[in-house]
Enzyme design. Structure first.
Site, PDB file in Angstrom:
ATOM      1  NE  ARG A  88      54.823 -43.555 -46.120  1.00 32.53           N
ATOM      2  CZ  ARG A  88      54.339 -43.661 -47.337  1.00 32.53           C
ATOM      3  NH1 ARG A  88      53.748 -44.768 -47.695  1.00 32.53           N
ATOM      4  NH2 ARG A  88      54.451 -42.684 -48.218  1.00 32.53           N
ATOM      5  CG  ASN A 101      58.920 -41.785 -56.579  1.00 36.28           C
ATOM      6  OD1 ASN A 101      59.670 -42.367 -55.791  1.00 36.28           O
ATOM      7  ND2 ASN A 101      57.729 -41.335 -56.202  1.00 36.28           N
ATOM      8  CD1 TRP A 102      59.829 -44.053 -63.285  1.00 32.92           C
ATOM      9  CD2 TRP A 102      61.485 -42.653 -63.815  1.00 32.92           C
ATOM     10  NE1 TRP A 102      61.017 -44.751 -63.204  1.00 32.92           N
ATOM     11  CE2 TRP A 102      62.042 -43.915 -63.526  1.00 32.92           C
ATOM     12  CE3 TRP A 102      62.352 -41.603 -64.172  1.00 32.92           C
ATOM     13  CZ2 TRP A 102      63.410 -44.160 -63.580  1.00 32.92           C
ATOM     14  CZ3 TRP A 102      63.712 -41.854 -64.232  1.00 32.92           C
ATOM     15  CH2 TRP A 102      64.224 -43.110 -63.947  1.00 32.92           C
ATOM     16  CG  ASP A 115      56.703 -40.066 -47.277  1.00 26.70           C
ATOM     17  OD1 ASP A 115      57.003 -39.254 -48.178  1.00 26.70           O
ATOM     18  OD2 ASP A 115      55.526 -40.292 -46.953  1.00 26.70           O
ATOM     19  NE  ARG A 162      54.780 -34.807 -46.313  1.00 27.76           N
ATOM     20  CZ  ARG A 162      54.462 -35.990 -45.820  1.00 27.76           C
ATOM     21  NH1 ARG A 162      53.663 -36.071 -44.767  1.00 27.76           N
ATOM     22  NH2 ARG A 162      54.921 -37.085 -46.363  1.00 27.76           N
ATOM     23  CD  GLU A 182      54.204 -56.666 -35.921  1.00 30.50           C
ATOM     24  OE1 GLU A 182      53.518 -55.690 -35.583  1.00 30.50           O
ATOM     25  OE2 GLU A 182      53.758 -57.834 -35.984  1.00 30.50           O
ATOM     26  CB  THR A 186      57.762 -48.351 -60.784  1.00 31.69           C
ATOM     27  OG1 THR A 186      56.824 -48.747 -59.770  1.00 31.69           O
ATOM     28  CG2 THR A 186      58.824 -49.425 -60.894  1.00 31.69           C
ATOM     29  CG  ASN A 215      63.206 -36.622 -48.480  1.00 35.04           C
ATOM     30  OD1 ASN A 215      63.307 -36.887 -47.295  1.00 35.04           O
ATOM     31  ND2 ASN A 215      63.745 -37.364 -49.431  1.00 35.04           N
ATOM     32  NE  ARG A 241      58.484 -32.262 -54.259  1.00 36.09           N
ATOM     33  CZ  ARG A 241      57.856 -32.956 -53.303  1.00 36.09           C
ATOM     34  NH1 ARG A 241      57.100 -32.331 -52.430  1.00 36.09           N
ATOM     35  NH2 ARG A 241      57.975 -34.255 -53.242  1.00 36.09           N
TER      36      ARG A 241
HETATM   37  C1  FPP Z   1      59.806 -39.342 -50.523  1.00 36.91           C
HETATM   38  O1  FPP Z   1      59.549 -38.066 -49.937  1.00 36.91           O
HETATM   39  C2  FPP Z   1      61.211 -39.409 -50.958  1.00 36.91           C
HETATM   40  C3  FPP Z   1      61.625 -39.725 -52.212  1.00 36.91           C
HETATM   41  C4  FPP Z   1      60.703 -40.046 -53.318  1.00 36.91           C
HETATM   42  C5  FPP Z   1      63.078 -39.719 -52.551  1.00 36.91           C
HETATM   43  C6  FPP Z   1      63.987 -40.330 -51.528  1.00 36.91           C
HETATM   44  C7  FPP Z   1      65.383 -40.055 -51.905  1.00 36.91           C
HETATM   45  C8  FPP Z   1      66.396 -39.817 -51.043  1.00 36.91           C
HETATM   46  C9  FPP Z   1      66.246 -39.890 -49.567  1.00 36.91           C
HETATM   47  C10 FPP Z   1      67.741 -39.434 -51.527  1.00 36.91           C
HETATM   48  C11 FPP Z   1      68.394 -40.279 -52.578  1.00 36.91           C
HETATM   49  C12 FPP Z   1      68.718 -41.659 -52.226  1.00 36.91           C
HETATM   50  C13 FPP Z   1      69.935 -42.224 -52.041  1.00 36.91           C
HETATM   51  C14 FPP Z   1      69.997 -43.697 -51.948  1.00 36.91           C
HETATM   52  C15 FPP Z   1      71.188 -41.478 -51.855  1.00 36.91           C
HETATM   53  P1  FPP Z   1      58.570 -37.048 -50.678  1.00 36.91           P
HETATM   54  O2  FPP Z   1      59.363 -36.284 -51.672  1.00 36.91           O
HETATM   55  O3  FPP Z   1      57.413 -37.800 -51.262  1.00 36.91           O
HETATM   56  O4  FPP Z   1      58.122 -36.141 -49.481  1.00 36.91           O
HETATM   57  P2  FPP Z   1      56.705 -35.436 -49.308  1.00 36.91           P
HETATM   58  O5  FPP Z   1      55.690 -36.547 -49.145  1.00 36.91           O
HETATM   59  O6  FPP Z   1      56.884 -34.657 -48.049  1.00 36.91           O
HETATM   60  O7  FPP Z   1      56.462 -34.596 -50.520  1.00 36.91           O
END
Ligand code: FPP
Length: 250
Positions: free
Chosen positions: A198, A78-79, A30, A34, A217, A76, A32, A43
């Site tokens: 996390r 994230n779509w 989690d 931000r 844990e 499921t 990415n 993003r």
């Molecule tokens: C959550 O951060 C992240 C995701 C929903 C996507 C994760 C995907 C990858 C790390 C890359 C692809 C995977 C592979 C296996 C190569 P967020 O976007 O919810 O972050 P935020 O809470 O800061 O907005």
């Protein structure tokens, strides 16, 4: 289940060489979005950086002897994200799958996908199956990549499967127990996660490994996933080693 040597809470100079490692780690990748926002980037740039972190951390886990690693890549739910973001994550996923087949042939990592794969297009499905097939006889870390995964969805599917077996007379309702449920979900045959990490500071399970995490844990870390380093993983492992796991006992 692994036996854990409990580290002393007072010991601040522990290294991962001093502790017994968890057998199974789950990571909610989690932060990415931000990370990208902080840099004024789209993003999708955060996900590209997150995919690089995933490669590094998966390799590190395998190198230090972790037996099972489950990463949450796409849920499921994230779509619901904007189309270009979903497409970017799918592209990164596909790139990794191609790379895993072509570049990691001498690797020891067993690659598995957990989640509802029926929604993926045929080329993706073929890549998923080829990765699983090519790596299945390896003897290293099992890497579960959770794609289109939801803990509730996983349990709904297990319930349907069990209900059908009861209806068809293959199963006596009185024999349904926790083990049968564990055997009916994506991670059948694998130990439950001991530690779920996390990053990004959020205190939520977000539908990740709901059944399997009954006694996991949690380690919530104040670092965004793209910035996550092997030193952060070490910190989580040491913190984990200091926990007193009782599994409902005393
Ligand atoms: C959550 O951060 C992240 C995701 C929903 C996507 C994760 C995907 C990858 C790390 C890359 C692809 C995977 C592979 C296996 C190569 P967020 O976007 O919810 O972050 P935020 O809470 O800061 O907005």
């Amino acid at each position: 289940m692994a036996i854990f040597k409990k580290a002393k809470k007072s010991d601040d100079n522990l290294s991962i060489k001093d502790i017994v490692l968890p057998e199974h780690i789950g990571i909610i990748m989690d932060g990415n979005g931000r990370w990208a926002k902080k840099r004024g980037l789209p993003r999708t740039a955060g996900h590209t950086a997150g995919a690089q972190t995933f490669r590094r951390i998966a390799r590190y886990c395998s190198d230090i002897g972790i037996k099972y690693l489950t990463v949450y890549a796409f849920s499921t739910e994230n779509w619901k994200r904007p189309k270009e973001e979903v497409e970017a994550i799918m592209r990164l996923f596909k790139d990794y799958m191609i790379e895993a087949i072509t570049d990691f042939q001498d690797d020891s990592i067993v690659v598995k996908f957990i989640g509802d794969r029926t929604v993926f297009p045929p080329d993706m499905l073929e890549l998923i199956e080829k990765n699983e097939q090519d790596s299945k006889d390896r003897d290293g870390m099992v890497l579960n990549i959770a794609m289109n995964y939801g803990g509730r969805d996983e349990l709904v599917n297990a319930v349907k499967k069990i209900a059908l077996d009861v209806k068809d007379g293959k199963l006596d309702v009185n024999t349904i127990d926790a083990q049968l449920i564990s055997d009916s979900i994506y991670t059948a045959g694998q130990p439950d996660p001991d530690l779920i990490i996390r990053p990004s500071g959020e205190y939520r399970t977000s539908n990740f490994l709901l059944w399997q995490s009954a006694y996991a844990e949690y380690c919530i870390m104040d670092v965004l996933w793209p910035d996550f380093k092997s030193e952060d993983l070490d910190k989580a492992l040491i913190e984990f080693a200091k926990r007193n796991r009782r599994f409902g006992g005393v």
